[in-house]
Design a protein around this motif. Structure first.
Motif, PDB file in Angstrom:
ATOM      1  N   PRO A   1       0.794  -1.241   0.000  1.00  0.00           N
ATOM      2  CA  PRO A   1       0.000   0.000   0.000  1.00  0.00           C
ATOM      3  C   PRO A   1       0.822   1.285   0.000  1.00  0.00           C
ATOM      4  N   SER A   2       2.112   1.202   0.296  1.00  0.00           N
ATOM      5  CA  SER A   2       2.921   2.423   0.357  1.00  0.00           C
ATOM      6  C   SER A   2       3.004   3.126  -0.989  1.00  0.00           C
ATOM      7  N   VAL A   3       2.879   2.378  -2.094  1.00  0.00           N
ATOM      8  CA  VAL A   3       2.957   3.013  -3.419  1.00  0.00           C
ATOM      9  C   VAL A   3       1.684   3.774  -3.749  1.00  0.00           C
ATOM     10  N   ASN A   4       0.677   3.641  -2.898  1.00  0.00           N
ATOM     11  CA  ASN A   4      -0.597   4.331  -3.109  1.00  0.00           C
ATOM     12  C   ASN A   4      -0.816   5.321  -1.967  1.00  0.00           C
ATOM     13  N   SER A   5       0.131   6.235  -1.806  1.00  0.00           N
ATOM     14  CA  SER A   5       0.077   7.201  -0.714  1.00  0.00           C
ATOM     15  C   SER A   5       0.532   8.561  -1.219  1.00  0.00           C
ATOM     16  N   ARG A   6       0.433   9.562  -0.350  1.00  0.00           N
ATOM     17  CA  ARG A   6       0.878  10.909  -0.720  1.00  0.00           C
ATOM     18  C   ARG A   6       1.529  11.595   0.475  1.00  0.00           C
ATOM     19  N   TRP A   7       2.334  12.595   0.167  1.00  0.00           N
ATOM     20  CA  TRP A   7       3.100  13.334   1.173  1.00  0.00           C
ATOM     21  C   TRP A   7       2.339  14.600   1.541  1.00  0.00           C
ATOM     22  N   ASP A   8       1.939  14.735   2.796  1.00  0.00           N
ATOM     23  CA  ASP A   8       1.253  15.932   3.279  1.00  0.00           C
ATOM     24  C   ASP A   8       2.240  16.733   4.116  1.00  0.00           C
ATOM     25  N   GLY A   9       2.975  17.620   3.434  1.00  0.00           N
ATOM     26  CA  GLY A   9       4.003  18.382   4.115  1.00  0.00           C
ATOM     27  C   GLY A   9       3.443  19.384   5.103  1.00  0.00           C
ATOM     28  N   ASP A  10       2.263  19.924   4.820  1.00  0.00           N
ATOM     29  CA  ASP A  10       1.675  20.929   5.707  1.00  0.00           C
ATOM     30  C   ASP A  10       1.378  20.361   7.087  1.00  0.00           C
ATOM     31  N   ASN A  11       0.960  19.093   7.124  1.00  0.00           N
ATOM     32  CA  ASN A  11       0.624  18.463   8.406  1.00  0.00           C
ATOM     33  C   ASN A  11       1.663  17.435   8.851  1.00  0.00           C
ATOM     34  N   ALA A  12       2.776  17.364   8.105  1.00  0.00           N
ATOM     35  CA  ALA A  12       3.852  16.422   8.433  1.00  0.00           C
ATOM     36  C   ALA A  12       3.312  15.002   8.566  1.00  0.00           C
ATOM     37  N   GLU A  13       2.551  14.578   7.562  1.00  0.00           N
ATOM     38  CA  GLU A  13       1.951  13.244   7.583  1.00  0.00           C
ATOM     39  C   GLU A  13       2.103  12.551   6.231  1.00  0.00           C
ATOM     40  N   ILE A  14       2.163  11.231   6.276  1.00  0.00           N
ATOM     41  CA  ILE A  14       2.069  10.409   5.079  1.00  0.00           C
ATOM     42  C   ILE A  14       0.645   9.870   5.039  1.00  0.00           C
ATOM     43  N   VAL A  15      -0.066  10.160   3.966  1.00  0.00           N
ATOM     44  CA  VAL A  15      -1.463   9.766   3.845  1.00  0.00           C
ATOM     45  C   VAL A  15      -1.554   8.554   2.927  1.00  0.00           C
ATOM     46  N   GLN A  16      -1.986   7.439   3.490  1.00  0.00           N
ATOM     47  CA  GLN A  16      -2.153   6.213   2.700  1.00  0.00           C
ATOM     48  C   GLN A  16      -3.616   6.081   2.305  1.00  0.00           C
ATOM     49  N   MET A  17      -3.862   5.957   1.005  1.00  0.00           N
ATOM     50  CA  MET A  17      -5.232   5.847   0.508  1.00  0.00           C
ATOM     51  C   MET A  17      -5.662   4.385   0.453  1.00  0.00           C
ATOM     52  N   ASN A  18      -6.872   4.115   0.919  1.00  0.00           N
ATOM     53  CA  ASN A  18      -7.430   2.761   0.841  1.00  0.00           C
ATOM     54  C   ASN A  18      -8.308   2.594  -0.395  1.00  0.00           C
ATOM     55  N   TYR A  19      -8.119   3.469  -1.348  1.00  0.00           N
ATOM     56  CA  TYR A  19      -8.804   3.387  -2.638  1.00  0.00           C
ATOM     57  C   TYR A  19      -7.756   3.662  -3.716  1.00  0.00           C
ATOM     58  N   VAL A  20      -8.029   3.231  -4.928  1.00  0.00           N
ATOM     59  CA  VAL A  20      -7.091   3.414  -6.038  1.00  0.00           C
ATOM     60  C   VAL A  20      -7.778   4.190  -7.148  1.00  0.00           C
ATOM     61  N   ASN A  21      -7.353   5.420  -7.364  1.00  0.00           N
ATOM     62  CA  ASN A  21      -7.782   6.197  -8.526  1.00  0.00           C
ATOM     63  C   ASN A  21      -6.668   6.078  -9.557  1.00  0.00           C
ATOM     64  N   LEU A  22      -6.835   5.141 -10.475  1.00  0.00           N
ATOM     65  CA  LEU A  22      -5.762   4.736 -11.377  1.00  0.00           C
ATOM     66  C   LEU A  22      -5.672   5.665 -12.584  1.00  0.00           C
ATOM     67  N   GLY A  23      -4.593   6.444 -12.652  1.00  0.00           N
ATOM     68  CA  GLY A  23      -4.384   7.368 -13.759  1.00  0.00           C
ATOM     69  C   GLY A  23      -3.826   6.645 -14.982  1.00  0.00           C
ATOM     70  N   ILE A  24      -4.323   7.019 -16.153  1.00  0.00           N
ATOM     71  CA  ILE A  24      -3.845   6.472 -17.420  1.00  0.00           C
ATOM     72  C   ILE A  24      -3.385   7.653 -18.277  1.00  0.00           C
ATOM     73  N   ALA A  25      -2.087   7.773 -18.482  1.00  0.00           N
ATOM     74  CA  ALA A  25      -1.572   8.891 -19.275  1.00  0.00           C
ATOM     75  C   ALA A  25      -2.066   8.765 -20.703  1.00  0.00           C
ATOM     76  N   ALA A  26      -2.644   9.826 -21.224  1.00  0.00           N
ATOM     77  CA  ALA A  26      -3.224   9.798 -22.565  1.00  0.00           C
ATOM     78  C   ALA A  26      -2.858  11.063 -23.320  1.00  0.00           C
ATOM     79  N   ALA A  27      -2.293  10.894 -24.498  1.00  0.00           N
ATOM     80  CA  ALA A  27      -1.961  12.041 -25.344  1.00  0.00           C
ATOM     81  C   ALA A  27      -3.149  12.330 -26.245  1.00  0.00           C
ATOM     82  N   THR A  28      -3.533  13.584 -26.296  1.00  0.00           N
ATOM     83  CA  THR A  28      -4.681  14.014 -27.088  1.00  0.00           C
ATOM     84  C   THR A  28      -4.232  15.128 -28.024  1.00  0.00           C
TER      85      THR A  28
END
Length: 466
Positions: free
Chosen positions: A309-336
């Protein structure tokens, strides 16, 4: 006479400016409340701008192609007589801004038809915007940007009896309209040869060629990007940095100089996955579904995240926290045609393989038609970029800002490979994983990549990970 100014609103993306792509009204036109009056390009998408008033268009403050700051007046309306309660009410109404073409259900206008074909996948979410989104098999490189895809999108039709501009807007797409402006072509004089009379890029070029007596002007226009025509010389071409390109550049610089990137590579024998793909395509259960290596890789990523799950987290510098998401919003890079976008599939962890296939198809159709909404472009947690469709084996993709990891899928190639103690011709793919070393340790990133490789090397391994 009561004059009301309409100022460019905050589009809700933290942006400070937008470009007016096209005016759908002219000075002197009568408009209704919430009638679409302009197409506005933000850093992420083209959105339709509805009128906050009912009345007559008194003055357009900025011509099409102008970049306007938020809060700057763009149009003045004559709402007639004294400002009544009814006239004041709309002034307090915020415009309903959604992705280009996505406001049709709320405005009562028929939606555009989606393209029947699908092509998803990716370029590096980090760097280039010239690559074409494609979900075709990674076994062969793409032929490049498919301009006709955008040209074949059918624009929204005006409903019967609606109040429109005195000169009806020709049926075309934003890239074609921009090309026409750069070449000085009046679209009202061009006969469209596309679907339902849609004016295509070739129609504009042919009209410009005929008007110039067949000079080489149109040849140069056909080979150089439309946006680059202004300010060009014989030895160089200058392209204004704005819109999607400006946003992409800023985001990538921020990512590169904020998150410490680490990239790891793993080459995998994916012959079993390719055989599974063939089996699924031939089965009745998956008839009509678009299945590619990207489809299976997307499902594999969701499975591997459960164990890492660590690869599905984000850095919250303002609150000095690592936020781990229990959901996956999967981005797909697309050229248009407008540049690189990374729409994401919401809650991909809950989707079956069929549902992921449908989501990829919808994502691609929407992105290629220029209708991706800002909502679909935000909130991603991890991304995939499919450089394999261009014949590329590996790369070092740059993270999307706010995400901990991005996976690049390389081309599937037939290569001599060790199999059951012997050398055999196998189908091989290289996986490239970049991750934020603040959030993901080397061990965590390696375990995620190893799990992903294990699934693609033997899809049955997925049963041991769920």
């Amino acid at each position: 006479m009561t004059i009301k100014e309409f100022k460019l609103p905050d589009l809700g993306e933290g942006l400070t400016e937008s470009e007016i792509v096209t005016w759908r009204v002219a000075e002197g036109d009568t408009v209704e409340l919430n009638q679409i009056i302009a197409d506005v390009e933000t850093a992420k998408a083209v959105v339709e701008l509805p009128s906050p008033y009912a009345g007559a268009v008194k003055h357009l403050h900025a011509p099409a192609g102008t970049v306007v700051e938020v809060g700057q007046p763009i149009v003045s309306f004559d709402i007639g007589g004294e400002a009544s309660d009814a006239a004041e009410a709309p002034a307090k109404r915020e415009p309903n801004l959604v992705g280009y073409g996505a406001a049709v259900e709320k405005s009562g206008r028929p939606a555009r038809r989606k393209r029947a074909s699908e092509s998803t996948g990716t370029s590096s979410a980090a760097a280039t915007g010239d690559q074409l989104a494609s979900a075709e098999s990674n076994e062969a490189p793409s032929s490049g940007l498919d301009q006709s895809a955008a040209e074949q999108a059918v624009p929204i039709d005006h409903p019967a009896g609606s109040v429109q501009s005195s000169v009806e807007r020709p049926r075309s797409t934003p890239p074609v309209r921009k090309l026409a402006r750069n070449l000085g072509v009046d679209l009202s004089a061009v006969e469209g040869t596309g679907t339902a009379g849609l004016i295509t890029r070739s129609d504009v070029l042919e009209h410009a060629d005929n008007a110039s007596g067949g000079t080489e002007t149109t040849t140069e226009a056909a080979t150089a990007p439309a946006a680059a025509q202004q300010g060009s010389t014989d030895r160089e071409v200058r392209t204004p940095i704005k819109g999607v390109r400006k946003h992409t550049a800023a985001a990538m610089v921020k990512s590169a100089f904020t998150a410490p990137h680490v990239t790891e590579f793993l080459t995998v024998d994916v012959t079993p996955t390719m055989e599974l793909l063939t089996t699924l395509k031939e089965s009745r259960a998956f008839r009509g579904y678009k299945l590619t290596p990207l489809t299976l890789a997307a499902k594999a990523v969701c499975i591997a995240i459960k164990r890492n799950p660590s690869v599905n987290s984000r850095w919250d510098g303002d609150n000095a926290e690592i936020v781990q998401m229990n959901y996956v919003n999967l981005g797909i890079a697309a050229a248009t045609p407008r540049g690189l976008t990374v729409p994401n599939i919401k809650d991909a962890q809950n989707l079956s393989l069929k549902e992921i296939s449908e989501a990829l198809t919808s994502l691609t159709d929407t992105a290629r038609a220029g209708k991706t909404s800002p909502k679909d472009l935000s909130g991603g947690t991890i991304s995939i970029t499919n450089v394999g469709v261009f014949g590329i084996d590996a790369g070092t993709p740059i993270l999307n800002p706010g995400e901990a990891a991005i996976l690049a899928l390389g081309a599937v190639r037939k290569m001599p490979w060790e199999h059951n103690g012997e050398i055999a011709l196998r189908q091989v793919m290289t996986l490239s994983l970049s991750f934020d070393h603040r959030l993901v340790d080397g061990e965590q990133g390696s375990r995620f990549l190893a799990d992903l490789g294990a699934i693609l090397a033997e899809p049955g391994m997925a049963l041991t990970m769920v």
